[in-house]
Design an enzyme around this catalytic site. Structure first.
Site, PDB file in Angstrom:
ATOM      1  N   LYS A 113       0.706  -1.111  -0.100  1.00  0.00           N
ATOM      2  CA  LYS A 113       0.042   0.164   0.041  1.00  0.00           C
ATOM      3  C   LYS A 113       0.751   1.330   0.115  1.00  0.00           C
ATOM      4  O   LYS A 113       0.755   2.215  -0.492  1.00  0.00           O
ATOM      5  CB  LYS A 113      -0.901   0.006   1.273  1.00  0.00           C
ATOM      6  N   LYS A 197      -6.195  -9.933  -6.473  1.00  0.00           N
ATOM      7  CA  LYS A 197      -7.157 -10.064  -5.570  1.00  0.00           C
ATOM      8  C   LYS A 197      -8.458  -9.016  -5.873  1.00  0.00           C
ATOM      9  O   LYS A 197      -7.971  -7.781  -6.116  1.00  0.00           O
ATOM     10  CB  LYS A 197      -6.968 -10.267  -3.953  1.00  0.00           C
ATOM     11  N   LYS A 200     -12.258  -3.787  -2.932  1.00  0.00           N
ATOM     12  CA  LYS A 200     -13.139  -2.784  -2.854  1.00  0.00           C
ATOM     13  C   LYS A 200     -12.536  -1.366  -3.681  1.00  0.00           C
ATOM     14  O   LYS A 200     -13.541  -0.776  -4.076  1.00  0.00           O
ATOM     15  CB  LYS A 200     -13.572  -2.402  -1.447  1.00  0.00           C
TER      16      LYS A 200
HETATM   17  P1  ATP Z   1      -9.606  -2.382   0.570  1.00  0.00           P
HETATM   18  O1  ATP Z   1      -9.655  -2.317  -1.034  1.00  0.00           O
HETATM   19  O2  ATP Z   1      -9.890  -1.255   1.091  1.00  0.00           O
HETATM   20  O3  ATP Z   1      -8.146  -2.907   0.885  1.00  0.00           O
HETATM   21  P2  ATP Z   1     -10.810  -5.002   0.539  1.00  0.00           P
HETATM   22  O4  ATP Z   1     -11.795  -5.093  -0.360  1.00  0.00           O
HETATM   23  O5  ATP Z   1      -9.481  -5.695   0.463  1.00  0.00           O
HETATM   24  O6  ATP Z   1     -10.713  -3.493   0.861  1.00  0.00           O
HETATM   25  P3  ATP Z   1     -10.952  -5.400   3.493  1.00  0.00           P
HETATM   26  O7  ATP Z   1     -11.923  -4.401   4.375  1.00  0.00           O
HETATM   27  O8  ATP Z   1      -9.409  -5.221   3.351  1.00  0.00           O
HETATM   28  O9  ATP Z   1     -11.432  -5.479   2.031  1.00  0.00           O
HETATM   29  O10 ATP Z   1     -11.329  -6.952   3.929  1.00  0.00           O
HETATM   30  C1  ATP Z   1     -12.433  -7.501   4.735  1.00  0.00           C
HETATM   31  C2  ATP Z   1     -12.406  -8.867   4.597  1.00  0.00           C
HETATM   32  O11 ATP Z   1     -12.705  -9.353   3.113  1.00  0.00           O
HETATM   33  C3  ATP Z   1     -11.182  -9.417   5.308  1.00  0.00           C
HETATM   34  O12 ATP Z   1     -11.495 -10.659   5.838  1.00  0.00           O
HETATM   35  C4  ATP Z   1     -10.215  -9.780   3.775  1.00  0.00           C
HETATM   36  O13 ATP Z   1      -9.540 -10.817   4.144  1.00  0.00           O
HETATM   37  C5  ATP Z   1     -11.408 -10.305   3.007  1.00  0.00           C
HETATM   38  N1  ATP Z   1     -11.226 -10.066   1.692  1.00  0.00           N
HETATM   39  C6  ATP Z   1     -11.034  -9.050   0.843  1.00  0.00           C
HETATM   40  N2  ATP Z   1     -10.786  -9.319  -0.576  1.00  0.00           N
HETATM   41  C7  ATP Z   1     -10.918 -10.707  -0.688  1.00  0.00           C
HETATM   42  C8  ATP Z   1     -11.179 -11.440  -1.740  1.00  0.00           C
HETATM   43  N3  ATP Z   1     -10.776 -10.945  -2.944  1.00  0.00           N
HETATM   44  N4  ATP Z   1     -11.294 -12.718  -1.409  1.00  0.00           N
HETATM   45  C9  ATP Z   1     -11.436 -13.304  -0.322  1.00  0.00           C
HETATM   46  N5  ATP Z   1     -11.364 -12.389   0.864  1.00  0.00           N
HETATM   47  C10 ATP Z   1     -11.352 -11.350   0.890  1.00  0.00           C
END
Ligand code: ATP
Ligand code: LTN
Length: 337
Positions: A113, A197, A200
């Site tokens: 990040k 991955k 969001k």
């Molecule tokens: P950001 O883009 O803000 O980093 P994010 O979509 O990666 O957000 P987080 O808030 O970091 O989401 O994650 C919330 C939960 O969802 C965590 O338990 C994370 O491991 C899970 N998660 C996020 N993205 C994935 C994915 N692509 N596959 C499986 N689990 C996920």
């Protein structure tokens, strides 16, 4: 007494994405049957990406609404906003004095990040983020933490810190938490770049399936998912990441195993599978989206769930913090438990 589960998500978007749902939220809902469950919207964590105040406030409520819409039951589980329980920030400070610089510096999510935003855009909060996450977990004597694969290293740090506290401050200081990562759905990939991955905050919205998105757009994104140039439907993470990701999503929502799906689609084209999967996803997400909208449209009802959750969470967090403050040698403040 039931074992305890704790997990959380950051309010960094107007909608959760399918990876959050399959990797984490589905497990949160299941674990309510066997565990005492506590789920938080971690707004203090989201401050590390310096959101606009009104945006952060809106997203905090929208994120909580999606937990409830997905099946987190406020009658059985606590749902609360992290900043409503000041013990999180307080324990994070204490834990930071138990964390080595090198140890914190090895966190790959920080490296990724901070590399993205450059040194000038990187704040210290982004660096200490995993310590605040450890505080979230350890405050509640958590046994199990359901998360996606990307959180594995952060969970390891939480465990190391817990063990360190128990060694230095005496056994029973904190509970050492276990990660709960369900392999099949631990990493859902971006539809456009199926080696990254799904996230969001992805730069290309076409690669993401959002829970609250317009169903037409969801279907469009699935139909335009990147797949390889041969046309055999088979599961092969390395050679065929795009179609493998679609099979993973399909299997998770439809109940058929990946092997069964591969057999059922033998001789068919990618297009067939995409059209069917689009229907499956839309049908699956529609009631969740409708339910989330109901929560979003009744903010008083939502705020009252969050208020009750925070009050109960404070009861638990206050006891843990008092125990640790005592063990490290702080003089008890008058009126503090
Ligand atoms: P950001 O883009 O803000 O980093 P994010 O979509 O990666 O957000 P987080 O808030 O970091 O989401 O994650 C919330 C939960 O969802 C965590 O338990 C994370 O491991 C899970 N998660 C996020 N993205 C994935 C994915 N692509 N596959 C499986 N689990 C996920
Ligand atoms: N870092 C996590 C969110 C998070 C979390 C937690 C998850 C903050 N505190 C405690 C589990 C337990 C993420 O998903 N990015």
């Amino acid at each position: 007494m039931k074992p305890r589960v704790f997990s959380a998500m950051q309010p960094t978007s107007d909608s959760l994405q399918l990876g959050n749902y399959l990797g984490a939220l589905v497990q949160w809902v299941k674990l309510q049957d066997t565990h005492e469950a506590i789920y938080s919207v971690v707004d203090l964590h989201a401050l590390t990406v310096t959101p606009e105040p009104e945006t952060l406030r809106r997203r905090t409520r929208v994120t909580a609404a999606q937990y409830l819409a997905a099946g987190v039951d406020p009658e059985r589980s606590l749902v609360f906003v992290q900043s409503h329980v000041p013990e999180h920030a307080e324990l994070a400070w204490l834990l930071s004095t138990y964390t080595g610089m090198g140890e914190a510096g090895r966190m790959t999510q920080f490296k990724d990040k901070s590399a993205k935003v450059g040194e000038a855009g990187t704040n210290v909060g982004l660096f200490t983020y995993p310590i605040l996450m450890a505080a979230d977990i350890l405050l509640y004597d958590t046994d199990l933490v359901p998360v996606g694969e990307d959180q594995r290293q952060h969970l390891e740090l939480s465990r190391d810190l817990a063990e360190r506290l128990n060694t230095r401050l005496g056994e029973g200081s904190v509970v050492v938490p276990d990660a709960h990562i369900v392999k099949a759905v631990a990493k859902i990939y971006d539809l456009q770049e199926p080696t990254k991955k799904m996230s969001k905050t992805a730069t290309s919205p076409k690669g993401t399936i959002e829970i609250l998105q317009d169903p037409k757009q969801v279907a469009k994104n699935i139909k335009s998912a990147a797949t390889d140039s041969d046309s055999v439907i088979a599961f092969d993470r390395e050679a065929k990441p795009g179609i493998s990701n679609l099979l993973t999503i399909y299997s998770a929502l439809d109940g058929r195993s990946v092997e069964q799906l591969v057999a059922d689609y033998e001789g068919k084209m990618y297009g067939h599978l995409k059209v069917d999967l689009a229907d499956v996803v839309v049908e699956y997400l529609t009631p969740i989206r409708d339910n989330a909208m109901e929560w979003i449209e009744s903010p008083e009802r939502l705020d009252s769930v969050l208020e009750e959750g925070a009050a109960k969470a404070r009861g638990i967090a206050g006891q843990t913090l008092a125990r640790l403050y005592d063990r490290v040698g702080l003089v008890p403040a008058a009126g503090r438990r």
